[in-house]
Design a protein around this motif. Structure first.
Motif, mmCIF file in Angstrom:
data_model
loop_
_atom_site.group_PDB
_atom_site.id
_atom_site.type_symbol
_atom_site.label_atom_id
_atom_site.label_comp_id
_atom_site.label_asym_id
_atom_site.label_seq_id
_atom_site.Cartn_x
_atom_site.Cartn_y
_atom_site.Cartn_z
ATOM 1 N N ILE A 145 0.862 -1.185 0.000
ATOM 2 C CA ILE A 145 0.000 0.000 0.000
ATOM 3 C C ILE A 145 0.896 1.232 0.000
ATOM 4 C CG2 ILE A 145 -1.671 1.381 1.295
ATOM 5 C CD1 ILE A 145 -2.954 -1.046 2.324
ATOM 6 N N PRO A 146 0.888 2.015 -1.070
ATOM 7 C CA PRO A 146 1.598 3.303 -1.020
ATOM 8 C C PRO A 146 0.833 4.222 -0.075
ATOM 9 C CG PRO A 146 1.095 2.629 -3.279
ATOM 10 C CD PRO A 146 0.277 1.785 -2.385
ATOM 11 N N VAL A 147 1.522 4.771 0.919
ATOM 12 C CA VAL A 147 0.810 5.580 1.920
ATOM 13 C C VAL A 147 0.989 7.064 1.647
ATOM 14 C CG1 VAL A 147 0.754 3.911 3.775
ATOM 15 C CG2 VAL A 147 2.783 5.310 3.480
ATOM 16 N N LYS A 148 -0.100 7.784 1.873
ATOM 17 C CA LYS A 148 -0.091 9.232 1.662
ATOM 18 C C LYS A 148 0.426 9.978 2.878
ATOM 19 C CE LYS A 148 -3.881 10.336 -1.495
ATOM 20 N NZ LYS A 148 -5.295 10.677 -1.572
ATOM 21 N N MET A 193 -1.282 5.503 8.023
ATOM 22 C CA MET A 193 -0.626 4.306 8.576
ATOM 23 C C MET A 193 -1.135 4.011 9.980
ATOM 24 S SD MET A 193 3.215 5.077 7.307
ATOM 25 C CE MET A 193 3.965 3.457 7.327
ATOM 26 N N GLU A 194 -1.335 5.081 10.737
ATOM 27 C CA GLU A 194 -1.861 4.900 12.103
ATOM 28 C C GLU A 194 -3.203 4.173 12.034
ATOM 29 O OE1 GLU A 194 -0.404 5.803 14.875
ATOM 30 O OE2 GLU A 194 0.858 7.578 14.535
ATOM 31 N N TYR A 195 -4.009 4.576 11.051
ATOM 32 C CA TYR A 195 -5.311 3.940 10.906
ATOM 33 C C TYR A 195 -5.142 2.464 10.544
ATOM 34 C CZ TYR A 195 -9.559 2.195 8.865
ATOM 35 O OH TYR A 195 -10.620 1.388 8.563
ATOM 36 N N MET A 196 -4.269 2.204 9.557
ATOM 37 C CA MET A 196 -4.095 0.812 9.104
ATOM 38 C C MET A 196 -3.629 -0.093 10.238
ATOM 39 S SD MET A 196 -2.459 1.098 5.360
ATOM 40 C CE MET A 196 -2.249 2.789 4.925
ATOM 41 N N LYS A 197 -2.888 0.504 11.138
ATOM 42 C CA LYS A 197 -2.382 -0.256 12.271
ATOM 43 C C LYS A 197 -3.534 -0.834 13.100
ATOM 44 C CE LYS A 197 0.724 0.343 16.049
ATOM 45 N NZ LYS A 197 1.357 1.282 16.956
ATOM 46 N N THR A 198 -4.671 -0.129 13.077
ATOM 47 C CA THR A 198 -5.805 -0.572 13.894
ATOM 48 C C THR A 198 -6.657 -1.632 13.190
ATOM 49 O OG1 THR A 198 -7.345 1.088 13.015
ATOM 50 C CG2 THR A 198 -5.975 1.758 14.879
ATOM 51 N N GLY A 250 -5.642 -7.845 11.472
ATOM 52 C CA GLY A 250 -4.914 -8.570 10.438
ATOM 53 C C GLY A 250 -3.915 -7.693 9.709
ATOM 54 N N MET A 251 -3.579 -6.538 10.263
ATOM 55 C CA MET A 251 -2.522 -5.722 9.672
ATOM 56 C C MET A 251 -1.495 -5.364 10.732
ATOM 57 S SD MET A 251 -4.037 -3.128 6.821
ATOM 58 C CE MET A 251 -2.421 -2.742 6.203
ATOM 59 N N ILE A 252 -0.223 -5.376 10.323
ATOM 60 C CA ILE A 252 0.834 -4.970 11.243
ATOM 61 C C ILE A 252 1.601 -3.838 10.575
ATOM 62 C CG2 ILE A 252 2.948 -5.674 12.430
ATOM 63 C CD1 ILE A 252 1.839 -8.497 12.566
ATOM 64 N N VAL A 253 1.701 -2.709 11.242
ATOM 65 C CA VAL A 253 2.464 -1.576 10.716
ATOM 66 C C VAL A 253 3.488 -1.177 11.780
ATOM 67 C CG1 VAL A 253 2.331 0.741 9.731
ATOM 68 C CG2 VAL A 253 0.382 -0.801 9.508
ATOM 69 N N PRO A 254 4.765 -1.429 11.527
ATOM 70 C CA PRO A 254 5.775 -1.127 12.558
ATOM 71 C C PRO A 254 5.849 0.375 12.846
ATOM 72 C CG PRO A 254 6.702 -2.509 10.822
ATOM 73 C CD PRO A 254 5.377 -2.034 10.334
ATOM 74 N N ASP A 255 6.049 0.708 14.128
ATOM 75 C CA ASP A 255 6.097 2.111 14.535
ATOM 76 C C ASP A 255 7.238 2.876 13.863
ATOM 77 O OD1 ASP A 255 3.840 1.950 16.104
ATOM 78 O OD2 ASP A 255 4.967 1.276 17.870
ATOM 79 N N GLU A 256 8.378 2.199 13.644
ATOM 80 C CA GLU A 256 9.519 2.917 13.031
ATOM 81 C C GLU A 256 9.118 3.439 11.657
ATOM 82 O OE1 GLU A 256 9.386 -0.182 14.627
ATOM 83 O OE2 GLU A 256 10.600 -1.272 13.142
#
Lengths: 206, 337, 221
Positions: free
Chosen positions: B252-255, B260-265, B268-274
């Motif tokens: 997913i190209p992020v804007k 990304m914060e939203y996707m983290k929630t 079934g999705m993992i978005v690393p904080d770094e």
């Protein structure tokens, strides 16, 4: 169909006829306070001259009931409006009986159990609290009002607190006015008049 | 198996539909199971690029057609989502037909949430007759996420059983009930895999189940956690799965960092904080998002067994050609005759 | 057991308000156990309605009765003697009981409960759905955990991609049934069951085949 007349007998929460109880608002405060008087609580009724509420207190044997004894031996005054019913534990509280008290003409009801954590049967007072809250919901639903029932906690050594609770609850119910059921039935509990007292008659219908 | 069925009216009109309809009949035994361009590109050993188009919440084809124009030469296939997140949108079949008309190569997504086995098979027949050659079989997001949370879901069959259904129609010419389907749809069959779902150890086994059920290609859930994805791929390679199916890594190209914060929630999705911090710290978050997507594609190309990428830039489709170009993947390869 | 939940007092009020004499009938089976329609609940409901109506100046007489089981005609027949003047019956049984009462007497009969599911208690005061009543049990394939009703998507080949930390994508409070199944099968060394492709289900054995019936010729009279 359900728009029965609900005037003085309470029921409809947004009743326009709010009592002037909060007339003594601090001068110069927010104008909104004047514009919108506090909504009358569910089940509040018009003030009645000489109203003396009848209040049923369901008291745990280990605390409130003993505290009542203690209050007596300490010669503490508390309102005669409160009638005690002894329970082996506040955990014996039955929502059906609480409601029946209202059906039978009580203006207020409370359950008095041990301090939280001190129940003789460990958790009876927590259970009582939950049931009292369930009954509060029902009382709001039926238009009697949640404020007419309460749960209190005290220990057997707190004679003065027992008297204070009795005064507090009596004061509260006096402010709320007679139970709408009693208003409907025309059975408002009043202090005996001088003449009636002289004739040996109470002022109560029930 | 498949003597290419020359009944694809819309596809024939569509200039870009690259299925070599005329080439195949010469040889009685085509090495291909379908007319899909994707199947051929994978067979040529290309690193395949697909992108997602989200159909609108309206009866307008305008956005789909515009996006199809943007994507048709920058990517090899265009996914049309099927009422994604259970929000009512223009149907994936109709959207796929619009893509065909613009010369694209649609991948029609199909969830088992809204249709029973009767409707699913009926739509497979219809979609194929309209010239659609690829499908992606999904469970679908639960309707409680969408704009009709009080609806009844179907789930007559599950996504793995849908794979079996599509395969049965293609390879055995049989409907699910066992009856023959004489002129059968021959779809190139896709499935989803989520390396970030739990239980993690089962994810590779589930991938294997999907291959067994009929998946030809896999599009994964969006990858941000590279470390976990590499572990997933290592486990897949251990079982030889990368040789049995064409795995495409979801990106997913992020804007913005907020997205990304939203996707983290999302379950079934993992978005690393770094990674979020990196975008947050950028002067231009959108261009940092493009750079990140390009970098992810590069990383994916180095992972053994990853045969392509699937770009999910819904609402940001116009950026896809730039990303693909920056990743050194333009021009897209042609199907060799 | 069948787990049910009482409708709101306001809704019940509307359902029975037109009655002249209302009979509230409880049931001593499932709904007593799940505290929705047993003797206690009937008493509280009757008391609440009496208070509400008296407060509103509305007149409907209320009487109450208890049946051992509303889902059997023999028990329902016992109501006969308590129907004098009754023009409306409010049943606090599950939907099955309401129907038996309605079928038996030519009196307007309404439900006081919403019948929820086949389940059991998780703890005192908390009940959970356990069985999908699908007509063809698959618990032997899933380590004793029902995927039909406990998986939000009734998957037979789960878990889906929304399983996260053992929870379902639908709610963080709901366990993912397939995560539970995986853990259980792993513990029992039967993960092989989860690797098999489970074929499509025969929903005709479920509600989808129309209302179902079970007949046992050997025990018929």
């Amino acid at each position: 169909m359900n728009e029965e007349k609900r005037t003085g007998a309470g029921g409809a929460p947004p009743d326009a006829a709010a009592p002037p109880a909060n007339a003594a608002a601090p001068t110069g405060s927010a104008p909104a306070a004047n514009a919108a008087p506090a909504p009358r609580p569910i089940g509040a009724t018009d003030p009645v001259e000489g109203f003396e509420p009848k209040i049923i207190a369901f008291c745990c044997y280990y605390c409130a009931y003993s505290a009542a004894d203690l209050a007596g031996s300490m010669r503490l005054q508390y309102p005669a409006n409160v009638r005690l019913i002894e329970l082996p534990c506040s955990g014996k509280t039955d929502p059906k009986l609480l409601l029946e008290a209202f059906e039978n003409g009580a203006d207020g009801v409370y359950v008095a159990g041990c301090m939280e954590g001190d129940c003789h049967f460990l958790k009876g007072n927590f259970r009582a609290k939950k049931r009292v809250h369930a009954v509060k919901k029902i009382l709001d639903d039926v238009g009697i009002g949640a404020a007419r029932i309460e749960m209190f906690n005290l220990s057997g050594s707190q004679g003065p607190r027992f008297a204070a609770i009795a005064r507090e609850m009596t004061e509260r119910i006096k402010n709320l006015g007679p139970s709408p059921i009693n208003v409907r039935r025309g059975t408002i509990h009043r202090a005996p008049t001088v003449e009636a007292a002289a004739a040996g008659q109470g002022g109560e219908h029930k | 198996m498949s003597v290419a069925e020359p009944k694809a009216p819309v596809a024939e009109k569509a200039s870009g539909a690259a299925a070599p309809k005329e080439g195949a009949p010469k040889k009685a035994e085509s090495p291909f199971r379908t007319d899909s361009k994707l199947e051929r590109l994978f067979a040529q050993g290309e690193f395949v690029v697909t992108a997602e188009i989200g159909p609108p919440k309206s009866a307008s084809s305008k956005g789909i057609r515009e996006n199809a124009k943007i994507l048709k030469d920058a990517t090899d296939g265009q996914n049309l989502t099927d009422n994604q997140t259970a929000i009512v949108r223009l149907s994936s079949i109709a959207a796929a037909v619009h893509v065909l008309a613009e010369g694209g190569n649609p991948v029609m997504q199909m969830t088992v949430r809204d249709r029973n086995r009767i409707a699913l098979q009926s739509d497979l027949l219809g979609a194929y007759s309209l010239g659609i050659r690829n499908t992606l079989c999904l469970s679908g997001d639960h309707q409680s996420f969408g704009n009709h949370p009080t609806s009844k879901n179907v789930y007559d069959i599950d996504s793995i059983q849908l794979l079996q259904t599509v395969k049965g129609l293609r390879d055995d010419k049989k409907f699910l009930c066992g009856e023959d389907c004489k002129i059968n749809p021959k779809f190139y069959i896709g499935a989803a895999a989520n390396p970030f779902g739990d239980p993690f150890e089962f994810r590779v086994l589930r991938l294997e189940k999907k291959i067994k059920a009929g998946a030809d290609f896999i599009q994964t859930q969006a990858i941000f956690d590279l470390e976990r994805f590499e572990r997933f791929m290592a486990m897949a390679r251990e079982r030889g799965l990368h040789k049995k199916v064409n795995i495409m890594a979801g990106i997913i190209p992020v804007k913005s960092a907020k997205a990304m914060e939203y996707m983290k929630t999302v379950p079934g999705m993992i978005v690393p904080d770094e990674m979020i911090a990196r975008i947050k710290g950028a002067a231009d978050q959108a261009s940092a998002g493009v750079d990140l997507a390009v970098e992810m594609i590069q990383r994916m190309r180095q992972i053994e067994g990853v045969r392509g990428v699937h770009l999910m830039a819904v609402g940001w489709e116009e950026k896809v050609p730039e990303i693909v170009e920056k990743a050194g993947l333009l021009p897209r390869p042609k199907v060799k005759e | 057991m069948i787990v049910a939940e009482q409708k709101s007092l306001a809704e019940i009020d509307q359902l029975v308000r037109n009655a002249k004499k209302l009979l509230i009938v409880g049931c001593r089976e499932c709904v007593t156990v799940c505290m929705a329609g047993g003797e206690k609940e009937v008493g509280i409901l009757a008391s609440a309605l009496r208070l509400k109506w008296e407060n509103e100046g509305h007149k409907t007489e209320i009487v109450t009765a208890m049946l051992q089981r509303q889902c059997e005609p023999e028990y329902v027949a016992e109501l006969e003697k308590q129907l004098d003047g009754v023009d409306c019956i409010l049943s606090t049984a599950c939907g099955v009981g309401v129907q038996y009462v309605a079928e038996k007497y030519p009196i307007w009969t309404v439900p006081a409960l919403n019948t929820k599911f086949a389940g059991g208690a998780l703890e005192q005061g908390v009940w959970t759905e356990k069985c999908g009543l699908c007509g063809e049990c698959v618990l032997h394939l899933t380590g004793g955990i029902c995927p039909i009703i406990r998986c939000s998507k009734s998957l037979l080949n789960g878990p889906c991609g929304g399983s996260h930390d053992g929870k379902c994508e639908v709610s963080a409070e709901t366990d993912c049934a397939w995560a539970l199944i995986y853990d259980r099968l792993k513990k029992m060394d039967r993960l092989d069951l989860m690797l098999e492709l489970q074929p499509v289900k025969d929903w005709a054995k479920s509600r989808d085949g129309g209302p179902r019936k079970v007949v046992r010729e050997d025990v018929r009279l």
